[in-house]
Design a protein around this motif. Sequence first.
Motif, PDB file in Angstrom:
ATOM      1  N   GLU A 241       0.842  -1.189   0.000  1.00 18.13           N
ATOM      2  CA  GLU A 241       0.000   0.000   0.000  1.00 18.13           C
ATOM      3  C   GLU A 241       0.880   1.243   0.000  1.00 18.13           C
ATOM      4  O   GLU A 241       2.041   1.200   0.414  1.00 18.13           O
ATOM      5  N   LYS A 242       0.327   2.342  -0.444  1.00 13.57           N
ATOM      6  CA  LYS A 242       1.050   3.605  -0.416  1.00 13.57           C
ATOM      7  C   LYS A 242       1.422   3.945   1.025  1.00 13.57           C
ATOM      8  O   LYS A 242       0.593   3.863   1.929  1.00 13.57           O
ATOM      9  N   LYS A 251       0.579   2.763  -4.407  1.00 14.98           N
ATOM     10  CA  LYS A 251       0.199   1.358  -4.231  1.00 14.98           C
ATOM     11  C   LYS A 251       0.834   0.507  -5.322  1.00 14.98           C
ATOM     12  O   LYS A 251       0.909   0.916  -6.475  1.00 14.98           O
TER      13      LYS A 251
END
Length: 476
Positions: A241-242, A251
């Motif tokens: 995930e970011k 992401k």
Amino acid sequence: MTSKVSSDNELNHLLERIIETTTTIMQARASSLLLIDQESDRLFFKVATGDKKDHLKGFEIKVGQGIAGYVVETGEALLIPDVHNDPRWYKKISESIEFRTKSIACVPMKINNKTIGVIEIIDKINGEPFKQDDIKKLTEFSSLAAIAIGNARENRGLKEELALKYRIIGESRALKKVICDASKVARSSVSTLILGESGTGKELLARLIHKESSRKDKPMIILNCAALPEALLEDELFGHEKGAYTGALSKKVGKFELADQGTIFLDEIGEMHPGMQAKLLRVLQEGIFYRVGGNDPVSVDIRVLAATNRNIEEDVKKGKFREDLYYRLNVVQIQIPALRERREDIRPIVEYYFDNFKKERGLPNLTISDKAMEKIFQYDWPGNVRELRNALERAVVMGNGREIEESDLTISGAKPKYPGLQIGLTMEEALNNFKKEFITINLEHTGGVRSKAAVIMGIQRTYLSRLISKYDLRGI
């Protein structure tokens, strides 16, 4: 419809994003992307937005029919302020799905100046008709979509070319049994473990299983488990995930997610770290995983193929490989024999690769001398088909361009053997001789891959590199 572009999730997702962005930027009530099926000479709805988008999938339009059909036929964009005043308007679809339409802008999508479909937008949200400036903007979006589709078709053509390139060559009874077993396995979705020495063609067999399976039109994702440390392997498999860690600016979709509905091939599975083995087992059991730094479960439907050149049963007994994961992967096991165990396949393999190399180099009259062939047949090929292929390619490149001679094949007549203890050597000289022979054997076993040889020998790769330089073994 054989001419439809690949329905790979990645392409569909990209086209959906392009059309959704088109709809937003153009402030339209709805948008559609239609493609031509060359066999039926009709247009079908590939992607659509708006309240009625799901109702459009069953409709098709003849080339020349309606606004979209006219644009395909002429290759020219159309701007229709009021469709009810235009004789080209085909109202059947709008009436069938109960979608009122007034204004349409429609532009062709082209690859190499050939129209492959159209993008059309329907009605501005504010009720105003579309203007000529809207056509310019819409043309930019159609170009993006055409590039995406063109790349997908090029990749599909490349896949067909690769299918010829990645052939399993041979007519021996042992190889025929392997291919027969692979065909049987392909009809199911069970996990399969492919065993065999380095260079025997484990990846080729995995490709064959995928190609003959019901998932053949979906992605096949390949990952070498020995090529990455544990942390990076987890990121490659599951994505992140970011903000999951420093440097994770966006992401990332992992290999498992990319392989959804298709096949994932985990090569060198025996090199996977115990911690990663536990995470992989959980995915195989539950069918879900979490991206690194994520809390939302990701569900996938994939077929898992795995391969190793290790004695994995022995690793299980020693606790180096999880027994429960082994049984999960080993629902069906296929063992690929070494080339020395199917020597009748050597000639067709030589002929196949030699013909390819001659074409690549533009040497149609190149031949192989009898002595060179004799040398090929006498050699044990510890690196299997990969070593044979590399030896042939080098001989073609470095030879005289007329005939491959015995000296062009940089192989010895037999495997190196440790000479044993010798009188007259100091302790240091004896140890050095042993180290040189030990490193040589392991490098040949791994096809010259130092990281794999270091793992087998139980030493660091950097230390192995220093020893290779010390003993001048860089030619292996």
